[in-house]
Every structure is written in structure tokens, then in C-alpha cells.
Design a protein around this motif. Structure first.
Motif, PDB file in Angstrom:
ATOM      1  N   ASP A  77       0.802  -1.228   0.000  1.00  0.00           N
ATOM      2  CA  ASP A  77       0.000   0.000   0.000  1.00  0.00           C
ATOM      3  C   ASP A  77       0.834   1.276   0.000  1.00  0.00           C
ATOM      4  N   SER A  78       2.025   1.214   0.585  1.00  0.00           N
ATOM      5  CA  SER A  78       2.723   2.494   0.817  1.00  0.00           C
ATOM      6  C   SER A  78       4.113   2.610   0.215  1.00  0.00           C
ATOM      7  N   PHE A  79       4.585   1.584  -0.505  1.00  0.00           N
ATOM      8  CA  PHE A  79       5.965   1.643  -0.980  1.00  0.00           C
ATOM      9  C   PHE A  79       5.973   2.149  -2.409  1.00  0.00           C
ATOM     10  N   ASN A  80       6.043   3.462  -2.557  1.00  0.00           N
ATOM     11  CA  ASN A  80       5.956   4.002  -3.911  1.00  0.00           C
ATOM     12  C   ASN A  80       6.737   5.308  -4.068  1.00  0.00           C
ATOM     13  N   ASP A  81       6.933   5.704  -5.319  1.00  0.00           N
ATOM     14  CA  ASP A  81       7.676   6.926  -5.646  1.00  0.00           C
ATOM     15  C   ASP A  81       6.760   7.880  -6.419  1.00  0.00           C
ATOM     16  N   PRO A  82       6.972   9.198  -6.310  1.00  0.00           N
ATOM     17  CA  PRO A  82       6.151  10.145  -7.079  1.00  0.00           C
ATOM     18  C   PRO A  82       6.679  10.270  -8.511  1.00  0.00           C
ATOM     19  N   LEU A  83       5.849   9.908  -9.483  1.00  0.00           N
ATOM     20  CA  LEU A  83       6.310   9.951 -10.881  1.00  0.00           C
ATOM     21  C   LEU A  83       5.463  10.911 -11.719  1.00  0.00           C
ATOM     22  N   ILE A  84       6.083  11.378 -12.797  1.00  0.00           N
ATOM     23  CA  ILE A  84       5.386  12.283 -13.714  1.00  0.00           C
ATOM     24  C   ILE A  84       5.739  11.842 -15.135  1.00  0.00           C
ATOM     25  N   ASP A  85       4.743  11.859 -16.042  1.00  0.00           N
ATOM     26  CA  ASP A  85       4.993  11.447 -17.432  1.00  0.00           C
ATOM     27  C   ASP A  85       4.893  12.648 -18.363  1.00  0.00           C
ATOM     28  N   CYS A  86       5.804  12.714 -19.328  1.00  0.00           N
ATOM     29  CA  CYS A  86       5.696  13.761 -20.349  1.00  0.00           C
ATOM     30  C   CYS A  86       4.678  13.281 -21.370  1.00  0.00           C
ATOM     31  N   LYS A  87       3.626  14.093 -21.618  1.00  0.00           N
ATOM     32  CA  LYS A  87       2.578  13.661 -22.557  1.00  0.00           C
ATOM     33  C   LYS A  87       3.067  13.722 -23.997  1.00  0.00           C
ATOM     34  N   GLU A  88       4.103  14.526 -24.260  1.00  0.00           N
ATOM     35  CA  GLU A  88       4.598  14.687 -25.634  1.00  0.00           C
ATOM     36  C   GLU A  88       5.463  13.489 -26.051  1.00  0.00           C
ATOM     37  N   CYS A  89       6.502  13.202 -25.252  1.00  0.00           N
ATOM     38  CA  CYS A  89       7.464  12.176 -25.695  1.00  0.00           C
ATOM     39  C   CYS A  89       7.355  10.897 -24.876  1.00  0.00           C
ATOM     40  N   LYS A  90       6.445  10.888 -23.882  1.00  0.00           N
ATOM     41  CA  LYS A  90       6.169   9.686 -23.061  1.00  0.00           C
ATOM     42  C   LYS A  90       7.306   9.332 -22.091  1.00  0.00           C
ATOM     43  N   PHE A  91       8.286  10.233 -21.948  1.00  0.00           N
ATOM     44  CA  PHE A  91       9.340   9.952 -20.963  1.00  0.00           C
ATOM     45  C   PHE A  91       8.770  10.061 -19.555  1.00  0.00           C
ATOM     46  N   ARG A  92       9.291   9.230 -18.673  1.00  0.00           N
ATOM     47  CA  ARG A  92       8.795   9.213 -17.283  1.00  0.00           C
ATOM     48  C   ARG A  92       9.926   9.643 -16.344  1.00  0.00           C
ATOM     49  N   PHE A  93       9.591  10.481 -15.393  1.00  0.00           N
ATOM     50  CA  PHE A  93      10.604  10.982 -14.443  1.00  0.00           C
ATOM     51  C   PHE A  93      10.107  10.846 -13.020  1.00  0.00           C
ATOM     52  N   ARG A  94      11.039  10.772 -12.092  1.00  0.00           N
ATOM     53  CA  ARG A  94      10.678  10.967 -10.689  1.00  0.00           C
ATOM     54  C   ARG A  94      10.488  12.464 -10.517  1.00  0.00           C
ATOM     55  N   PHE A 119       4.649  22.762  -7.608  1.00  0.00           N
ATOM     56  CA  PHE A 119       5.951  23.368  -7.897  1.00  0.00           C
ATOM     57  C   PHE A 119       6.283  23.241  -9.387  1.00  0.00           C
ATOM     58  N   ILE A 120       6.094  22.013  -9.927  1.00  0.00           N
ATOM     59  CA  ILE A 120       6.437  21.775 -11.340  1.00  0.00           C
ATOM     60  C   ILE A 120       5.559  22.637 -12.254  1.00  0.00           C
ATOM     61  N   THR A 121       4.284  22.757 -11.887  1.00  0.00           N
ATOM     62  CA  THR A 121       3.353  23.544 -12.714  1.00  0.00           C
ATOM     63  C   THR A 121       3.695  25.033 -12.626  1.00  0.00           C
ATOM     64  N   GLU A 122       3.909  25.516 -11.403  1.00  0.00           N
ATOM     65  CA  GLU A 122       4.187  26.954 -11.239  1.00  0.00           C
ATOM     66  C   GLU A 122       5.471  27.365 -11.947  1.00  0.00           C
ATOM     67  N   LYS A 123       6.489  26.520 -11.855  1.00  0.00           N
ATOM     68  CA  LYS A 123       7.788  26.876 -12.473  1.00  0.00           C
ATOM     69  C   LYS A 123       7.839  26.468 -13.937  1.00  0.00           C
ATOM     70  N   GLN A 124       6.780  25.782 -14.417  1.00  0.00           N
ATOM     71  CA  GLN A 124       6.729  25.314 -15.812  1.00  0.00           C
ATOM     72  C   GLN A 124       8.019  24.579 -16.212  1.00  0.00           C
ATOM     73  N   LEU A 125       8.410  23.602 -15.389  1.00  0.00           N
ATOM     74  CA  LEU A 125       9.637  22.861 -15.673  1.00  0.00           C
ATOM     75  C   LEU A 125       9.454  22.038 -16.948  1.00  0.00           C
ATOM     76  N   LYS A 126      10.484  22.032 -17.762  1.00  0.00           N
ATOM     77  CA  LYS A 126      10.359  21.354 -19.066  1.00  0.00           C
ATOM     78  C   LYS A 126      10.854  19.917 -18.989  1.00  0.00           C
ATOM     79  N   PHE A 133       6.747  21.507 -22.097  1.00  0.00           N
ATOM     80  CA  PHE A 133       6.101  21.490 -20.784  1.00  0.00           C
ATOM     81  C   PHE A 133       4.674  20.971 -20.957  1.00  0.00           C
ATOM     82  N   ASN A 134       4.503  19.677 -20.825  1.00  0.00           N
ATOM     83  CA  ASN A 134       3.164  19.080 -20.966  1.00  0.00           C
ATOM     84  C   ASN A 134       3.151  17.753 -20.199  1.00  0.00           C
ATOM     85  N   PHE A 135       3.035  17.867 -18.884  1.00  0.00           N
ATOM     86  CA  PHE A 135       3.135  16.685 -18.023  1.00  0.00           C
ATOM     87  C   PHE A 135       1.776  16.202 -17.523  1.00  0.00           C
ATOM     88  N   THR A 136       1.726  14.909 -17.198  1.00  0.00           N
ATOM     89  CA  THR A 136       0.579  14.396 -16.434  1.00  0.00           C
ATOM     90  C   THR A 136       0.723  14.922 -15.004  1.00  0.00           C
TER      91      THR A 136
END
Ligand code: ATP
Length: 455
Positions: A77-94, A119-126, A133-136
Motif C-alpha cells: 500500500d505504501s511503498f511508492n515513488d512520485p512519478l510524472i509522465d511527459c505527454k509529448e514524448c512519453k518519458f517518465r521521471f521521478r 511546484f512543477i506547474t508553477e515553475k513550468q519545468l520542461k 512542458f506538458n506533463f501528467t
């Protein structure tokens, strides 16, 4: 880092995993010298934490455990990492790594998913791959690898590759207590593979899908007033220093409340200054009674152990010093691979601690044909002892010294023409480069004294 990675590849310590098929991200293979170094790190840990410690004993539990273990321990239930996917190129990042790429001095360990997302949205990190800049939204991602047991994929029993070795220890507590008549306090340690479905920005062997852990679960009575957390933290740093990591190369960092793992009441990391930043090398967690309570509830098993002072059976508390072999391996290399300039000549030396040097001694001769048999005799004399010795085929002595400096061999023993007359060999020290003539008859004793090996 590039130089370190190339050095380890060129000298056969570490190779990229599945290289001829384009690699498999975050997997690495270990060549002969890498295996020897890893084994020596493991042996040093075992000696320090198990063999030479009055409280502790060892275990080797399975990688695959009944899935109920992971449900009860909270990992499902609790062993996980925060991930984000780029909707353009499908790359996945922590998400935290993405932020740290743009703001290296910002520590976002323990930030909530919402905070990372804002934070990611406000700073528009690419995106680091396509620069758009088009993340899930940031999502939590299960770190355990799932596998299926049984013949049919969808009717099989779902199993998980263990993400830590600790649970195998908790579920064996009663077996061990009974078989070894253990009373509190005592510890159970084990070395073994763990697996995590990590998404990472690389950093070589620092964070991999498959790695080895050396973990100690130390059990003590709630009535015991000894500060076992501080005790094991001090032991852990003593161990690291004994492997040749200098005091000023690492620092301690206590976790904030919000970043603690689901099982921990308090955690302190030992952070090492890697070339890519100051990062966790190993850590110690105060697991309290979390795991035993959870397994007790889920399996209807009682975990009561006698306190050796009061003789009362109690549910133990646990502190856990835990370290990854690969991270220690990397820190040891970063710390000890040095470039020196002597009389305007450069040399690269791997100044490994004698405990870890892949070879204590290399035996060479100045002429393979004429002196080879004598060198073979010297090799055999040393090989049947606790000295790790390498028989060197090359006879260009400059090249021999250069090679062995770069892989960390402590001494080179050279047979020359003079040896045939006076039965003496030249012994050259890796670090000082000093050379001494030593009688073959007393060579073994000479090396034992130098290496401080008890025989
Ligand atoms: P991180 O925060 O870097 O992911 P962690 O806090 O999750 O690490 P622990 O669960 O405390 O790590 O694991 C104990 C030790 O195991 C770590 O200090 C580290 O040395 C090692 N370790 C953990 N995950 C990995 C990994 N993916 N690759 C290599 N070593 C690892």
C-alpha cells in the motif's frame, strides 16, 4: 563520473547490463575485479556486524515470500515513488529528480505529491528529453516488481521480488529465537539481493533495479534504556571508515517527520559526497514495533522474546542499520581512485584499503622464459596462504606497476636475474612506490606483517 565509469569498465570491474542489445537502463554487470571487490565488502560487513559482534547472528532468507508478508508490512500500500509522465514524448521521471535537475540546491525529499505537482506547474519545468512542458499529474508508483507463479499468466499466484531483506528476518524471528535460544537484545543480519522498480536519472550503480543489501535488524526490550539507535549509528560510521571512507567525505542527515518511510519512527541517513551530489549512502531506521505488530496481527503469531535482564517475555523494538553494497562500492571507488603527479609524471592509483584490495600481491618476472619458473615458485609459495596473489604474465615491469596501481594491488613482487643468485625479490609498495629486497624464505612473513593478517 565519466572517468570513473570508464575506468571501471576498462579494468573489468563494471559493465553496462545487456550492452550488445542496447542496454537495460539501471542494470549493471560485474566483471572479475568487481565481484572480488563486492565479495570483500560483504565479508567485511559480515565480520564487523555478525562474526565479531557478541549480539548478532546471520540469516539467508528467500527473495520470494508469501505475498501476505508485503500486505502486512505495508509495502503493497505504501511503498511508492512520485512519478510524472511527459505527454509529448512519453518519458517518465521521478518528480523530485526533475525538480532537483533544475534546482540542485533545493531539497524536496518528503514533499507531498500535491506540493511536487504545484511546484512543477508553477515553475513550468520542461521535459528533460523533449524540452516541452506538458506533463501528467504527479502520481505515486508502486516500487515492487510483480511476478506470476504458476503455468497460466492470469490464474497464477501474484508474487513480488523483495524490495528489502528485512521482512525475511521479521518472519523468521520465532524460528531463530527458538533454535539459538536467543534473549534480548540481539540482532539478525543478512546480505542479499533486493529489487525496486526505480525510475532514475542514471547515476551509474547508485540506484539500480537490482541491488544487494546488508541489513541488520536489532531487537531489544522496550525496558532497555540503552540508546541502540545511537549505538548502531556509531557502529555504521565506524564500519564505513574502516573501509577507507574519510570522516569529512560523509555527513549525517536526519529525516523530517513527513519524509519518514511508512515503518519508521526516525531515520538518519549517512550521505556521501558523490561527484553528482551529496546523496544517501546508507541509513539507520528506528522501526519500533511496527513490523512485528503488523505480522502479529496478520498471521496471528505472537512475537515475544525474553529480556535477558528481567527474563520477562516482551514484544521487541527494532533498529535497522541498512546499506547497499553497490553504493558503498561506488563511494569506495570515488574516494580512492586518485590521480597523482610525481616528478611531473602522472599516475592513476586505486588506493583501496588492504581489506578490500582485489589482490594483495602480484608476482612478476623480468623475463618470462628465463625467470618465469622462479616467479611461478614464488607465486605458489604465496598462493597457499591467506594472501590474495595474482600471477602476472607480462614482464615489462613499468606496465605491470601501472596496471596494478590502477586496480588497487597492494604490492608487486618482482623476480629478476639477481634473484637466481641471492634468492631475494623486489617488493614494491603501491602507495609509497618504495622498493625493498626481501628474501624469498621470509617473504610470506614479511607480507603478513605488512598486511597485518593474523594467521
Ligand atoms: P533512496 O532514498 O536513495 O531511494 P531509500 O531510503 O529508499 O534510498 P532504504 O530503503 O533505506 O533506501 O534502503 C537501504 C539502503 O539500500 C540504501 O541506503 C541504499 O544504500 C540501498 N539502496 C536502496 N535502494 C537502492 C537502489 N535502487 N539501488 C542501489 N542501492 C539501493
Amino acid at each position: 563520473m565519466k572517468e570513473i565509469i570508464n575506468h571501471l569498465k576498462d579494468f573489468g570491474f563494471v559493465f553496462q547490463g545487456s550492452e550488445i542489445y542496447g542496454g537495460l537502463a539501471n542494470t549493471w554487470d560485474y566483471g572479475h575485479l568487481g565481484v572480488v571487490l563486492k565479495n570483500k565488502i560483504k565479508l567485511a560487513w559480515w565480520d564487523f556486524f555478525i562474526k565479531n559482534n557478541q549480539y548478532n547472528i546471520g540469516l539467508d532468507s528467500s527473495i520470494l515470500l508469501n505475498s501476505k508478508v508485503w500486505k502486512a508490512s505495508g509495502h503493497l500500500d505504501s511503498f511508492n515513488d512520485p512519478l510524472i509522465d511527459c505527454k509529448e514524448c512519453k518519458f517518465r521521471f521521478r518528480a523530485d529528480s526533475l525538480i532537483q535537475h533544475y534546482f540542485p540546491d533545493l531539497n524536496c525529499d518528503g514533499w507531498s505529491v500535491e506540493k511536487l505537482d504545484t511546484f512543477i506547474t508553477e515553475k513550468q519545468l520542461k521535459c528533460l528529453n523533449c524540452q516541452k512542458f506538458n506533463f501528467t499529474k504527479v502520481r505515486q508508483f508502486q516500487l515492487m516488481f510483480e511476478i506470476n507463479q504458476g503455468l497460466l499468466q492470469d490464474q497464477g499466484n501474484k508474487l513480488y521480488l523483495r524490495p528489502e531483506t528485512a521482512q525475511g528476518i521479521f518472519i523468521n524471528l520465532n524460528n531463530i529465537k527458538k533454535a539459538y535460544n536467543k534473549k534480548l537484545p540481539f540482532g539478525i543480519g543478512q546480505i542479499g539481493k533486493s529489487f525496486r522498480n526505480e525510475i532514475t536519472p542514471g547515476n551509474f550503480i547508485f540506484r539500480t533495479l537490482e541491488f544487494e543489501q546488508m541489513e541488520l535488524e536489532f531487537f531489544y526490550s522496550p525496558e532497555d534504556k540503552t540508546n541502540w539507535f545511537q549505538y548502531w549509528l556509531a557502529e555504521m560510521t565506524k564500519f564505513i571508515e574502516s573501509l577507507g571512507i574519510a570522516k569529512d567525505s560523509y555527513q549525517l542527515r536526519e529525516h523530517d517527520k513527513e519524509e519518514l518511510s511508512h515503518y519508521s519512527l526516525g531515520t538518519t541517513d549517512v550521505q556521501y559526497q558523490f561527484p553528482f551530489g551529496t546523496k544517501e549512502l546508507c541509513g539507520i531506521a528506528n522501526r519500533g514495533s511496527f513490523d512485528l505488530v503488523k505480522h502479529s496481527e496478520a498471521s496471528k503469531t505472537k512475537f515475544l522474546v525474553e529480556d535477558r535482564t528481567t527474563n520477562k517475555p516482551v514484544m521487541p523494538l527494532v533498529v535497522e542499520p541498512s546499506m547497499g553494497i553497490e553504493r558503498l562500492f561506488l563511494a569506495i571507488i570515488c574516494e580512492n581512485l586518485v590521480q597523482e603527479e610525481i616528478e611531473s609524471k602522472k599516475r592513476i592509483v586505486l588506493k583501496l584499503n588492504p581489506l578490500l584490495a582485489p589482490y594483495h600481491v602480484a608476482v612478476a618476472s623480468l623475463n618470462k622464459k628465463k625467470l618465469g619458473p622462479k616467479a611461478q615458485e614464488v607465486f605458489e609459495l604465496l598462493a597457499k596462504s591467506c594472501i590474495d596473489v595474482f600471477f602476472e604474465q607480462k614482464s615489462e615491469i613499468g606496465k605491470v606497476y601501472n596496471y596494478h596501481d590502477q586496480i588497487g594491488t597492494l604490492y608487486c613482487v618482482t623476480v629478476d636475474y639477481q634473484t637466481l643468485e641471492d634468492s631475494k625479490v623486489t617488493v614494491r609498495n603501491r602507495d609509497t612506490m618504495n622498493q625493498e629486497r626481501v628474501e624469498i624464505n621470509s617473504l610470506k612473513k614479511y607480507l603478513y606483517d605488512k598486511l597485518n593478517i593474523i594467521f
